[in-house]
Enzyme design. Sequence first.
Site, PDB file in Angstrom:
ATOM      1  N   THR A   1       2.016   0.719  25.680  1.00  0.00           N
ATOM      2  CA  THR A   1       0.987   0.558  26.689  1.00  0.00           C
ATOM      3  C   THR A   1       1.475  -0.373  27.797  1.00  0.00           C
ATOM      4  O   THR A   1       2.244  -1.285  27.539  1.00  0.00           O
ATOM      5  CB  THR A   1      -0.218  -0.070  25.967  1.00  0.00           C
ATOM      6  OG1 THR A   1      -0.668   0.837  24.976  1.00  0.00           O
ATOM      7  CG2 THR A   1      -1.337  -0.436  26.894  1.00  0.00           C
TER       8      THR A   1
ATOM      9  N   GLY B   1      -8.055   4.457  21.925  1.00  0.00           N
ATOM     10  CA  GLY B   1      -7.689   3.110  21.483  1.00  0.00           C
ATOM     11  C   GLY B   1      -8.440   2.033  22.241  1.00  0.00           C
ATOM     12  O   GLY B   1      -9.501   2.265  22.832  1.00  0.00           O
TER      13      GLY B   1
ATOM     14  N   THR C   1      -1.886  -4.973  24.231  1.00  0.00           N
ATOM     15  CA  THR C   1      -1.063  -3.854  23.772  1.00  0.00           C
ATOM     16  C   THR C   1      -0.867  -3.987  22.271  1.00  0.00           C
ATOM     17  O   THR C   1      -0.709  -5.090  21.754  1.00  0.00           O
ATOM     18  CB  THR C   1       0.300  -3.837  24.487  1.00  0.00           C
ATOM     19  OG1 THR C   1       1.128  -2.843  23.854  1.00  0.00           O
ATOM     20  CG2 THR C   1       1.018  -5.174  24.423  1.00  0.00           C
TER      21      THR C   1
END
Length: 311
Positions: free
Chosen positions: A176, A206, A227
Site C-alpha cells: 500500500t 481492507g 500499511t
Amino acid sequence: MTTEHPPRWTLVIHGGAGIITRGVLTPEQDAGARAGLTRALEAGGAVLAGGGAAIDAVEAAVRVLEDDAHFNSARGAVLTFEGKVELDAAIMDGRDRSAGAVAGVSAARNPVTLARAVKDCSPHVLLTGAGADTFAREQGVEQAGEDWFVIPERRAQLAAMKESEDWFDVDMKYGTVGAVACDMNGHVAAATSTGGVTGKRWGRVGDSPLIGAGTYADDRACAVSATGSGEFFIRESVGHEIGARVRMLGEPLQVAADAVMAGVAALGGSGGVIVTGSAGEAVWSFTTKGMYRGQVSADGEAKIAIYADEG
Ligand code: GLY
C-alpha cells in the site's frame, strides 16, 4: 526581517510494509523503489514549499506512487482471485475532517484523485465498485484499464498463491502507498491507496479506504496513513486510535503510534504507520522487517529508507 515562527511544513510517505529485507529485494527493485519514493517526495514537497495545502500535497505524492509499478496501488496493484484489480483509496483533510474514499474500483487511473472527487464533489464519504466507477466517469476523472494497471509480476504472484493454497498475500514485499503532511499553516492531511491483498475474494476491503482505520486526519491531533494486514488495522481502528491518544491523552506522536502498533501486533497483525502533527512533527512506526518510507520538510534534506535498520 526575522520571522518569529518560521513557516514549517512536513511530508512523510510510505510505499508499504512487510517482509522487506536486503535478501528479498533485487538491487533493481531497491533502486526503483527509492527512485519512486524520491519522485513522490518531490511532487508533494513542491506543493508544500510553494505554500500549498496539505491535502493537495498528499494527493500529489500518492498519485506518483500510484503510477509506479514498484508499489501495490493502481499501476502494479495486486490481483484478486479472479485476476482483476479492485482498488481502494482514501483522503482526509484535517482542517474540517472532510473525507472521501473509494473501494473496489477499477477504472480511475488514480484512485486517490477519485477519492478526492468523492470528498469535494459528492455528499458522501465512501463509494464502492461499479457505482464509484460511474461517478469517476461523470466527474471526468482520468480513466485507465487493465493494460495500465496489470503487470506480469502480479499475475505470477497470483499463480504462486493459488499453487501454495495460502490465500493471504504470499508476497508481502509490495505494499500500500500513503502520505501524510503538515502545511505552512499547520493543517494536516492524509491519503492512502492500495490494491489490497493478492487473491482477495468476495469484495474484500481492507483498512486503507476506511476513515479512522487506514486513513485519518484531524488538525486537533495528527494525520495518519497505515500499511499492513488490513483486517487487524480495521479492528484496532488504527488511525482514529492514534489521533485520540494524541488529542485526549496528549501523547507525543511516537508514543501514540508505537502503542497502537503494539495493539495491532497483539491482535496478530503487522505493518506500519506514518504520522504528522500540526506543529510539523513527523514519525513512523512499524512492526515489520521493512517499510518503504520517506520524509522531507522545510528545514531538511529528503530522507528515504526501506529496511528496519536504516535511519
Ligand atoms: N493495508 C491494505 C489492505 O489490507 O488492504
